[in-house]
Design an enzyme around this catalytic site. Structure first.
Site, PDB file in Angstrom:
ATOM      1  N   SER A  34       0.810  -1.218   0.000  1.00  0.00           N
ATOM      2  CA  SER A  34       0.000   0.000   0.000  1.00  0.00           C
ATOM      3  C   SER A  34       0.841   1.264   0.000  1.00  0.00           C
ATOM      4  O   SER A  34       0.345   2.337  -0.346  1.00  0.00           O
ATOM      5  CB  SER A  34      -0.932   0.019   1.225  1.00  0.00           C
ATOM      6  OG  SER A  34      -0.186  -0.087   2.423  1.00  0.00           O
ATOM      7  N   HIS A  42      -2.931  -3.008  -5.595  1.00  0.00           N
ATOM      8  CA  HIS A  42      -3.325  -2.475  -4.302  1.00  0.00           C
ATOM      9  C   HIS A  42      -4.844  -2.512  -4.178  1.00  0.00           C
ATOM     10  O   HIS A  42      -5.550  -1.613  -4.642  1.00  0.00           O
ATOM     11  CB  HIS A  42      -2.804  -1.040  -4.124  1.00  0.00           C
ATOM     12  CG  HIS A  42      -3.163  -0.452  -2.803  1.00  0.00           C
ATOM     13  ND1 HIS A  42      -3.350   0.897  -2.614  1.00  0.00           N
ATOM     14  CD2 HIS A  42      -3.380  -1.028  -1.592  1.00  0.00           C
ATOM     15  CE1 HIS A  42      -3.671   1.127  -1.363  1.00  0.00           C
ATOM     16  NE2 HIS A  42      -3.695  -0.027  -0.719  1.00  0.00           N
ATOM     17  N   GLU A  74      -5.737  -0.227  -7.381  1.00  0.00           N
ATOM     18  CA  GLU A  74      -4.655   0.524  -8.012  1.00  0.00           C
ATOM     19  C   GLU A  74      -3.690  -0.471  -8.648  1.00  0.00           C
ATOM     20  O   GLU A  74      -3.139  -1.339  -7.952  1.00  0.00           O
ATOM     21  CB  GLU A  74      -3.917   1.386  -6.986  1.00  0.00           C
ATOM     22  CG  GLU A  74      -4.727   2.579  -6.503  1.00  0.00           C
ATOM     23  CD  GLU A  74      -3.958   3.433  -5.509  1.00  0.00           C
ATOM     24  OE1 GLU A  74      -4.003   4.669  -5.636  1.00  0.00           O
ATOM     25  OE2 GLU A  74      -3.326   2.866  -4.595  1.00  0.00           O
ATOM     26  N   ASN A 123      -3.207   6.437  -0.812  1.00  0.00           N
ATOM     27  CA  ASN A 123      -2.568   6.733   0.471  1.00  0.00           C
ATOM     28  C   ASN A 123      -1.750   8.015   0.441  1.00  0.00           C
ATOM     29  O   ASN A 123      -1.551   8.642   1.484  1.00  0.00           O
ATOM     30  CB  ASN A 123      -1.705   5.550   0.901  1.00  0.00           C
ATOM     31  CG  ASN A 123      -2.574   4.374   1.317  1.00  0.00           C
ATOM     32  OD1 ASN A 123      -3.642   4.548   1.891  1.00  0.00           O
ATOM     33  ND2 ASN A 123      -2.133   3.176   1.004  1.00  0.00           N
TER      34      ASN A 123
END
Length: 284
Positions: free
Chosen positions: A119, A140, A152, A190
């Site tokens: 991540s 991800h 992702e 993130n």
């Protein structure tokens, strides 16, 4: 290339979710855990996920049983050798992930794709641990995997276009909405969400407002389904902390430095919903 068999190494919350969704899609899946108790816990985790998905009416009970017949969990890492794609989903620690990817690389054939469910860790660091960096990609998934639509697909400068296309097609087949992202620490999700979560903790530490009020402002004022404290509890405070620390290590940007209160809660073992206590209590 069509992916017909997947191996998932690491069957915690994320790995189990990936196994479940792949099995629901009609893909044969083998999960790999370190010990037999861990493997049994993973089996129960996937089965519980299938039952919960059926209870919500997203699949039928018959489809849940059929999906359950498509996956196994073992302690034998050598079982990854027959997979078209191996997904590494172990704990978010760079040295651990590099070691696991190196082992996987030595077991699979030259045409096998390798993916990491990292991540925050730059994918190029992980890809370099293998002999096939052009066939390593980031996948991800977001938690909870069965419910969240986004994936992702992370590519490095050397990732093959074939690999990216194959992973995008796989994500679509699994009912997800893939977004192709370049390899930067934190990727897109993130990179943006971690400073937001940390800023909420800092606002609370400074006495701007209590947690419930901050959550209410974001939920009611910006139409988010939950505020930053509820979201952090859902993600897991240990995961939020580790993501922030990893990104701070890369960027040295104070926005990513974990606030003292977050560190204290993690040290206390108050990790969110999964432990019954985080920023909020979940006694029931």
């Amino acid at each position: 290339m069509q992916i017909k068999q997947i191996a998932v190494v690491g069957c915690g919350t994320m790995g189990a979710g990936i196994i479940q969704v792949a099995a629901q899609t009609g893909i044969e899946v083998v999960g790999v855990e370190r010990t037999e108790p861990d493997a049994e816990a993973a089996r129960l985790r996937v089965e519980a996920g299938l039952e919960a998905t059926a209870a919500r009416g997203r699949i039928t009970p018959a489809q849940a049983r059929e999906a359950a017949s498509r996956f196994t969990v073992t302690t034998e890492l050598a079982r990854v050798a027959d997979a078209d794609l191996v997904v590494e989903a172990v704990f978010e620690d760079v040295e651990l992930k590099k070691g696991v990817l190196k082992e996987i690389d030595g077991l699979v054939g030259p045409d096998t794709f390798i993916a990491s469910n990292t991540s925050t860790i730059p994918l190029v660091i992980l890809a370099a641990a293998t002999s096939r960096p052009d066939r390593v990609v980031g996948l991800h998934f977001f938690n909870p995997v069965p419910a969240m639509k986004l994936v992702e697909v992370i590519k490095t400068p050397v990732t093959s276009a074939e690999h990216v296309r194959t992973m995008v097609d796989l994500a679509v087949a699994m009912g997800k909405n893939p977004v192709v992202v370049n390899d930067v620490p934190g990727f897109v999700g993130n990179l943006l969400i971690v400073p937001y979560l940390l800023d909420a903790v800092r606002a609370f530490e400074r006495g701007v407002a209590d947690m419930e009020s901050i959550d209410s402002v974001i939920r009611l004022g910006f139409n988010h389904p939950m505020g930053p404290f509820r979201l952090s509890d859902l993600i897991g405070l240990d995961i939020v902390h580790d993501m922030a620390a990893s990104m701070y290590e890369e960027y040295k940007d104070p926005r990513y430095f974990p606030p003292p209160l977050l560190k204290q809660y993690v040290r206390l073992g108050w990790l969110g919903r999964k432990t019954g206590r985080g920023f909020y209590r979940y006694d029931d």
